[in-house]
Design an enzyme around this catalytic site. Structure first.
Site, PDB file in Angstrom:
ATOM      1  CB  CYS A  46      -0.938  -0.017   1.211  1.00  0.00           C
ATOM      2  SG  CYS A  46      -1.873   1.495   1.390  1.00  0.00           S
ATOM      3  CB  CYS A  51      -3.279   2.608  -1.537  1.00  0.00           C
ATOM      4  SG  CYS A  51      -3.540   0.897  -1.101  1.00  0.00           S
ATOM      5  CE  LYS A  54      -4.675   4.352  -5.900  1.00  0.00           C
ATOM      6  NZ  LYS A  54      -5.318   3.065  -5.790  1.00  0.00           N
ATOM      7  CE1 TYR A 180     -10.676  -1.694  -6.219  1.00  0.00           C
ATOM      8  CE2 TYR A 180     -10.945  -3.943  -7.006  1.00  0.00           C
ATOM      9  CZ  TYR A 180     -11.318  -2.926  -6.147  1.00  0.00           C
ATOM     10  OH  TYR A 180     -12.307  -3.120  -5.242  1.00  0.00           O
ATOM     11  CD  GLU A 184      -6.871   2.545  -8.634  1.00  0.00           C
ATOM     12  OE1 GLU A 184      -5.782   2.038  -8.289  1.00  0.00           O
ATOM     13  OE2 GLU A 184      -7.802   2.752  -7.832  1.00  0.00           O
ATOM     14  CG  HIS A 438     -28.593  23.565  -2.955  1.00  0.00           C
ATOM     15  ND1 HIS A 438     -28.710  22.646  -3.965  1.00  0.00           N
ATOM     16  CD2 HIS A 438     -28.830  24.776  -3.496  1.00  0.00           C
ATOM     17  CE1 HIS A 438     -29.020  23.274  -5.077  1.00  0.00           C
ATOM     18  NE2 HIS A 438     -29.089  24.567  -4.833  1.00  0.00           N
ATOM     19  CD  GLU A 443     -28.166  19.463  -3.402  1.00  0.00           C
ATOM     20  OE1 GLU A 443     -29.095  19.786  -2.654  1.00  0.00           O
ATOM     21  OE2 GLU A 443     -27.533  20.279  -4.093  1.00  0.00           O
TER      22      GLU A 443
END
Ligand code: NDP
Length: 482
Positions: A46, A51, A54, A180, A184, A438, A443
């Protein structure tokens, strides 16, 4: 070794990645005498080749379009050029900083660190870089590595471990695999200006994800100039003529490239552990077999994270390591919801998902499906193309929200929040009575009023990435949350 003989350690962890480091640190915090071995770099996949680097590289790619997009907001930036070497050097500096943090965390917790590989001598003893250590309990947390391809010419391909250290950015890239890593790195290379081809066996990328999300991703990739070779049957061979490679697909297509990058899955790191000497069984794919408490076939030896090849995600490995340390030395394990783990794929824009897909839900019973697609507010002035997709999958009988899926800016941040609600068993009515913020994209998840369809049983066959209608790729209505 008889139980009366004192061991060097109460717990020895093999592997200093996300799972191993957490397990060692928490166990030591509970008072156990803990040792840990890591042969490469603290933080594991990782932190070093996964992760973290990346995401830094995806962020680098995102800057590429910003000067042009800022023009609509009144900015004038001179066109720039990207310095790949600077990115890699800065990334390496940051990773080295994180390596230091990881080792200091362990030392601070009182864990003894071994910067060496470990091999079982027997069920309680390990050879750790030439030193013999014994432990009452042992945790295998050695992770995985990229699976190399098997077709002729595989020696002309790189894997993700190499991609983080390329001396220069390739101009033409063929990515093998629509998972994945393929997606990526398509974002990284395409965003930085390379010509990118993604070669997939499936009609759409990311098999196993919700089909609407997969279609929306294929659209976004195509819009950004990534060439998708769907249903290609795989790769027949790769040849090289000097620096230029030629990829021949099973359907006969030939693609010339400067870099061929295989991202076809990962394989557990078990080969050099000597697991047979400890009585630890593996499955046919080399993954350590475990029970529901991470115990291997040797009752005092455990395995966590990618080496078990279950849900290969960093937060899962970390949670498994933490839970085990708590169970063995602490107050008992914290409960994690391993059945509804949110996950993200960092394309630009990213996608994220939690819970059941429409197909999975429909197999259990009728599901109400709510889908919205809209042009995000930023795109109105920036001129950027692409639409956001949001989707809720709701159990028709109980009205419990079973899944949430999104492709669009900030999708991972939004789905992380929604995953709490979904793990709490929120119903559609709970979403409906929640007021939005908002103006945001998020939302839309609380203003989905009109059911799009009812899902019962499997959906019609998947559409092909190459056959998505062009009309769907244009701008549509804008999500105003009104
Ligand atoms: P994935 O399992 O995600 O995807 C592998 C891809 O390669 C699939 O598209 C698969 O196709 C294809 N493939 C497999 N074998 C072959 C073959 N022989 N020929 C052609 N294509 C093939 O693996 P990745 O390598 O992308 O990633 C490994 C793991 O790392 C992921 O599963 C994930 O757990 C983790 N990861 C997580 C990330 C995140 O959380 N953001 C980021 C990166 C990795 P098919 O569908 O047809 O089998």
């Amino acid at each position: 070794m008889p139980d009366t003989v004192p061991y060097d350690f109460d717990l020895f962890v093999i592997g200093g990645g996300s799972g191993g480091v957490r397990c060692a640190r928490i166990a030591a915090g509970h008072g156990a005498r803990v040792g840990i071995a890591e042969a490469k770099a603290w933080g594991g996949t990782c932190v070093n080749v996964g992760c973290v680097p990346k995401k830094l590289m995806v962020m680098a790619a995102e800057y590429g379009t910003m000067p042009a997009e800022a023009r609509g907001f009144g900015w004038e930036f001179a066109p720039g050029r990207h310095d790949w070497q600077a990115l890699i050097a800065n990334k390496n500096t940051e990773i080295a900083r994180l390596n230091g943090i990881y080792s200091r965390l362990l030392e601070g917790a009182g864990v003894r660190l071994f910067e060496a590989s470990a091999t079982f001598l027997d069920a309680h003893r390990l050879d750790v870089g030439g030193r013999i250590v014994s432990a009452e309990r042992i945790v295998i947390a050695t992770g995985g590595r990229p699976r190399p391809p098997e077709f002729p010419g595989r020696e002309h391909c790189i894997v993700s471990d190499d991609a983080f250290f390329l001396p220069e950015r390739p101009q033409r890239v063929v990515l093998l695999g629509g998972g994945y890593i393929g997606i990526e790195f398509a974002a990284i290379f395409a965003g930085l200006g390379s010509e990118v081809h993604v070669v997939m066996r499936q009609p759409l990328p990311l098999r196993g994800f919700d089909d609407d999300l997969r279609e929306a991703l294929a659209e976004a990739m195509t819009q950004q100039g990534v060439r998708l070779h769907a249903r290609c049957g795989g790769v027949r061979r790769v040849t090289a003529d000097g620096a230029v490679k030629c990829v021949t697909l099973e359907d006969g297509t030939e693609i010339d490239a400067d870099l061929v990058f295989a991202a076809i899955g990962r394989t557990p790191n078990t080969e050099t552990l000597g697991l047979d000497r400890a009585g630890v069984e593996m499955n046919g794919f080399g993954a350590v077999c475990i029970d529901t408490e991470q115990r291997t076939s040797a009752p005092h030896i455990y395995a966590i994270g990618d080496v078990t090849d279950q849900l290969n995600l960093t937060p899962v490995a970390t949670a498994e390591g933490h839970a085990m340390a708590d169970r063995l030395y602490g107050p008992g394990p914290r409960q994690w919801a391993f059945d509804k783990v949110a996950t993200a794929v960092f394309f630009t824009p990213p996608l994220a998902t939690v819970g059941l897909t429409e197909t999975e839900a429909a197999m259990r019973g009728p599901a109400d499906i709510y889908v919205t697609r809209f042009t995000p507010m930023r795109n109105t002035l920036s001129g950027r193309s692409g639409r956001t997709l949001m989707k809720l999958v709701v159990d028709q009988q109980t009205q419990v929200v079973l899944g949430a899926h999104m492709l669009g800016e900030d999708a991972p941040e939004i789905i992380q929040g929604l995953s709490i609600a979904i793990n709490c068993g929120a119903t559609k009515a709970d979403f409906d009575r929640t007021l939005g913020i908002h103006p945001t994209a998020a939302e839309e998840f609380v203003t989905l009023r009109t059911r799009t369809r009812v899902a019962e049983g499997p959906r019609e066959p998947e559409r092909d990435a190459q056959s998505l209608p062009a009309a769907e790729m244009g701008a549509a209505e804008m999500g105003l949350g009104c």
